[in-house]
Design a protein around this motif. Sequence first.
Motif, PDB file in Angstrom:
ATOM      1  N   LYS A   1       3.812  -3.468  19.994  1.00 54.94           N
ATOM      2  CA  LYS A   1       2.780  -2.835  18.780  1.00 54.94           C
ATOM      3  C   LYS A   1       4.057  -2.671  17.784  1.00 54.94           C
ATOM      4  CE  LYS A   1       0.125   0.441  19.033  1.00 54.94           C
ATOM      5  NZ  LYS A   1      -0.414   1.432  19.863  1.00 54.94           N
ATOM      6  N   GLY A   2       3.887  -2.942  16.484  1.00 53.83           N
ATOM      7  CA  GLY A   2       4.739  -2.240  15.499  1.00 53.83           C
ATOM      8  C   GLY A   2       5.100  -3.387  14.680  1.00 53.83           C
ATOM      9  N   ARG A   3       6.101  -3.229  13.693  1.00 56.74           N
ATOM     10  CA  ARG A   3       6.379  -4.006  12.651  1.00 56.74           C
ATOM     11  C   ARG A   3       6.979  -5.387  12.934  1.00 56.74           C
ATOM     12  NH1 ARG A   3       7.394  -0.580   8.071  1.00 56.74           N
ATOM     13  NH2 ARG A   3       7.487   1.573   8.682  1.00 56.74           N
ATOM     14  N   LEU A   4       7.381  -5.489  14.070  1.00 55.10           N
ATOM     15  CA  LEU A   4       8.086  -6.931  14.543  1.00 55.10           C
ATOM     16  C   LEU A   4       6.825  -7.808  15.435  1.00 55.10           C
ATOM     17  CD1 LEU A   4      11.616  -6.216  15.352  1.00 55.10           C
ATOM     18  CD2 LEU A   4      10.659  -6.981  13.072  1.00 55.10           C
TER      19      LEU A   4
ATOM     20  N   GLU B   1      13.151  -0.097   3.883  1.00 59.74           N
ATOM     21  CA  GLU B   1      12.766  -1.527   3.605  1.00 59.74           C
ATOM     22  C   GLU B   1      12.940  -1.733   1.963  1.00 59.74           C
ATOM     23  OE1 GLU B   1       9.316  -2.828   5.340  1.00 59.74           O
ATOM     24  OE2 GLU B   1       9.439  -4.684   4.645  1.00 59.74           O
TER      25      GLU B   1
ATOM     26  N   SER C   1      19.867  -5.007   8.660  1.00 58.76           N
ATOM     27  CA  SER C   1      19.392  -5.646   9.625  1.00 58.76           C
ATOM     28  C   SER C   1      18.321  -6.540   9.705  1.00 58.76           C
ATOM     29  CB  SER C   1      18.947  -4.379  10.678  1.00 58.76           C
ATOM     30  OG  SER C   1      18.094  -4.747  11.808  1.00 58.76           O
TER      31      SER C   1
ATOM     32  N   ASP D   1      12.557  -0.309  21.537  1.00 59.58           N
ATOM     33  CA  ASP D   1      13.850   0.307  22.084  1.00 59.58           C
ATOM     34  C   ASP D   1      14.459  -0.058  23.518  1.00 59.58           C
ATOM     35  OD1 ASP D   1      13.568   3.242  20.227  1.00 59.58           O
ATOM     36  OD2 ASP D   1      11.947   1.973  20.854  1.00 59.58           O
TER      37      ASP D   1
ATOM     38  N   GLN E   1       8.377  -6.943  21.211  1.00 59.78           N
ATOM     39  CA  GLN E   1       7.585  -5.455  20.760  1.00 59.78           C
ATOM     40  C   GLN E   1       6.177  -5.602  20.946  1.00 59.78           C
ATOM     41  OE1 GLN E   1       7.575  -4.234  16.707  1.00 59.78           O
ATOM     42  NE2 GLN E   1       8.071  -2.309  17.120  1.00 59.78           N
TER      43      GLN E   1
ATOM     44  N   ILE F   1      15.813   4.118   8.421  1.00 57.73           N
ATOM     45  CA  ILE F   1      15.665   2.658   8.144  1.00 57.73           C
ATOM     46  C   ILE F   1      14.777   2.333   6.991  1.00 57.73           C
ATOM     47  CG2 ILE F   1      14.131   0.808   8.974  1.00 57.73           C
ATOM     48  CD1 ILE F   1      16.767   0.706  10.661  1.00 57.73           C
TER      49      ILE F   1
ATOM     50  N   GLY G   1      15.096  -6.076  16.411  1.00 56.68           N
ATOM     51  CA  GLY G   1      15.916  -5.652  15.057  1.00 56.68           C
ATOM     52  C   GLY G   1      17.292  -5.691  15.651  1.00 56.68           C
TER      53      GLY G   1
ATOM     54  N   LEU H   1       6.817  -4.750  25.276  1.00 60.96           N
ATOM     55  CA  LEU H   1       7.702  -3.379  25.382  1.00 60.96           C
ATOM     56  C   LEU H   1       7.883  -2.793  23.928  1.00 60.96           C
ATOM     57  CD1 LEU H   1      10.783  -5.132  27.187  1.00 60.96           C
ATOM     58  CD2 LEU H   1       8.918  -3.976  28.302  1.00 60.96           C
ATOM     59  N   ARG H   2       8.110  -1.575  24.287  1.00 57.42           N
ATOM     60  CA  ARG H   2       8.700  -0.547  23.202  1.00 57.42           C
ATOM     61  C   ARG H   2       9.739  -1.314  22.671  1.00 57.42           C
ATOM     62  NH1 ARG H   2       7.365   4.811  22.266  1.00 57.42           N
ATOM     63  NH2 ARG H   2       8.726   4.565  20.557  1.00 57.42           N
TER      64      ARG H   2
ATOM     65  N   VAL I   1      18.230  -2.184  16.488  1.00 54.71           N
ATOM     66  CA  VAL I   1      17.875  -1.381  17.703  1.00 54.71           C
ATOM     67  C   VAL I   1      19.050  -1.865  18.617  1.00 54.71           C
ATOM     68  CG1 VAL I   1      16.281  -1.533  19.646  1.00 54.71           C
ATOM     69  CG2 VAL I   1      15.397  -1.481  17.290  1.00 54.71           C
TER      70      VAL I   1
ATOM     71  N   GLY J   1      11.500  -8.848   9.484  1.00 51.04           N
ATOM     72  CA  GLY J   1      12.187  -7.668   9.911  1.00 51.04           C
ATOM     73  C   GLY J   1      13.420  -7.047   9.055  1.00 51.04           C
TER      74      GLY J   1
HETATM   75  P1  ATP Z   1       7.964   0.983  19.251  1.00 52.30           P
HETATM   76  O1  ATP Z   1       6.738   1.580  19.476  1.00 52.30           O
HETATM   77  O2  ATP Z   1       8.124  -0.469  19.674  1.00 52.30           O
HETATM   78  O3  ATP Z   1       9.301   1.916  19.503  1.00 52.30           O
HETATM   79  P2  ATP Z   1       9.124   1.649  16.662  1.00 52.30           P
HETATM   80  O4  ATP Z   1       8.069   2.639  15.956  1.00 52.30           O
HETATM   81  O5  ATP Z   1      10.488   2.008  17.094  1.00 52.30           O
HETATM   82  O6  ATP Z   1       8.350   0.822  17.646  1.00 52.30           O
HETATM   83  P3  ATP Z   1       8.667   0.049  14.456  1.00 52.30           P
HETATM   84  O7  ATP Z   1       8.352   0.780  12.980  1.00 52.30           O
HETATM   85  O8  ATP Z   1       7.717  -0.929  14.551  1.00 52.30           O
HETATM   86  O9  ATP Z   1       9.514   0.490  15.550  1.00 52.30           O
HETATM   87  O10 ATP Z   1       9.994  -1.162  13.748  1.00 52.30           O
HETATM   88  C1  ATP Z   1      10.260  -2.182  14.492  1.00 52.30           C
HETATM   89  C2  ATP Z   1      11.489  -2.738  13.646  1.00 52.30           C
HETATM   90  O11 ATP Z   1      11.292  -3.286  12.551  1.00 52.30           O
HETATM   91  C3  ATP Z   1      12.668  -1.594  13.350  1.00 52.30           C
HETATM   92  O12 ATP Z   1      13.454  -1.456  14.371  1.00 52.30           O
HETATM   93  C4  ATP Z   1      13.420  -2.672  12.353  1.00 52.30           C
HETATM   94  O13 ATP Z   1      14.264  -3.330  12.777  1.00 52.30           O
HETATM   95  C5  ATP Z   1      12.220  -3.238  11.567  1.00 52.30           C
HETATM   96  N1  ATP Z   1      11.916  -2.828  10.375  1.00 52.30           N
HETATM   97  C6  ATP Z   1      11.673  -3.323   9.085  1.00 52.30           C
HETATM   98  N2  ATP Z   1      11.287  -2.685   8.180  1.00 52.30           N
HETATM   99  C7  ATP Z   1      11.257  -1.424   8.620  1.00 52.30           C
HETATM  100  C8  ATP Z   1      10.934   0.004   8.001  1.00 52.30           C
HETATM  101  N3  ATP Z   1      10.581  -0.026   6.770  1.00 52.30           N
HETATM  102  N4  ATP Z   1      10.752   0.932   8.739  1.00 52.30           N
HETATM  103  C9  ATP Z   1      11.102   0.790  10.037  1.00 52.30           C
HETATM  104  N5  ATP Z   1      11.576  -0.257  10.726  1.00 52.30           N
HETATM  105  C10 ATP Z   1      11.551  -1.536   9.972  1.00 52.30           C
END
Ligand code: ATP
Length: 287
Positions: free
Chosen positions: A12-15, A161, A181, A54, A10, A159, A71, A51-52, A74, A91
Amino acid sequence: MPSRLKIALQKKGRLAEYSFELLRKIGLRFVANGQYLLLKCPDFPADIILLRDDDIPAFVARGSADIGIVGQNVVWESGKKVREICSLGFGACRLALAVPRKSKYKTLRSLKNTTIATEYPTSVKKFFRKLGVSVKIAELSGSVEIAPEMGIADAIADIVESGTTLEAHNLIPLDPPIFKSEAVLVASPKISAVKRKLLDDLMARIEAVQAAGDKKYVILNCRAKDLKQIEKIMPSLEAPTVLPLAKQGEFALQSVATEKEFWVALPKLKAAGAKDILLLNVEKIVS
Ligand code: ATP
Ligand code: MG
């Protein structure tokens, strides 16, 4: 040209940060400065593709990337065929249904013929189909929590947490969640034998990092008369190492233990005469 393993992460983002940290811990060097989407590792035949999240299952399924970190939610939502190699210990989350606090819907079955707002339509449809309950889906790409208040949906599937976001929007989760997940390492069904070897190498490194987990290296000194008692109390993998100090009648003990085991043993160790106690990080354990 020698094969290079393509690793999808990923951007940018949570992972993202956890994924970068894991790869660094297993000895891959790369510069992720937000400028480039393809990062070359100089010390290992691997390239990182950013990548994104998704898009990761599709890239891995068709072999455009050999492995990826994503995740499970996903992967399930995508329906793409990838091999789940191992869980990575970060995650963690769940896809949960939630209703407004004052809602008349209190159980999963009571949601029959209602509208559910979600970013995960495929997972939600599959879940209710299996349950034998028909629902309508309002697909959103974000801000799902406000859908009930806006009159768009009766419930949401999102989703979760810790549950604080749901609480902040006056929503309560229904049990059980649709699924639980966490981040997983996935591999392409099309991975070549040469790249499979590179993956095996990385897997051995990941196992060493996971084995170290929250383990610490404990070192302490004691007098000869206290040695036997401290040996008994000291938590360890097999048994503590005992070494004489360059001072008559004093010893050093060393062992590996979880941080929790250490804190439990500490008062007893001190009472038994342990001194100069050090707690050091353990990076990797290879059995
Ligand atoms: P992208 O820009 O890559 O599409 P995104 O916004 O879809 O990012 P994120 O919010 O960064 O995704 O979350 C990535 C993954 O982190 C989720 O798919 C999930 O597996 C995990 N995750 C863990 N805790 C949370 C949470 N509280 N909310 C959302 N995702 C979470
Ligand atoms: Mg996404």
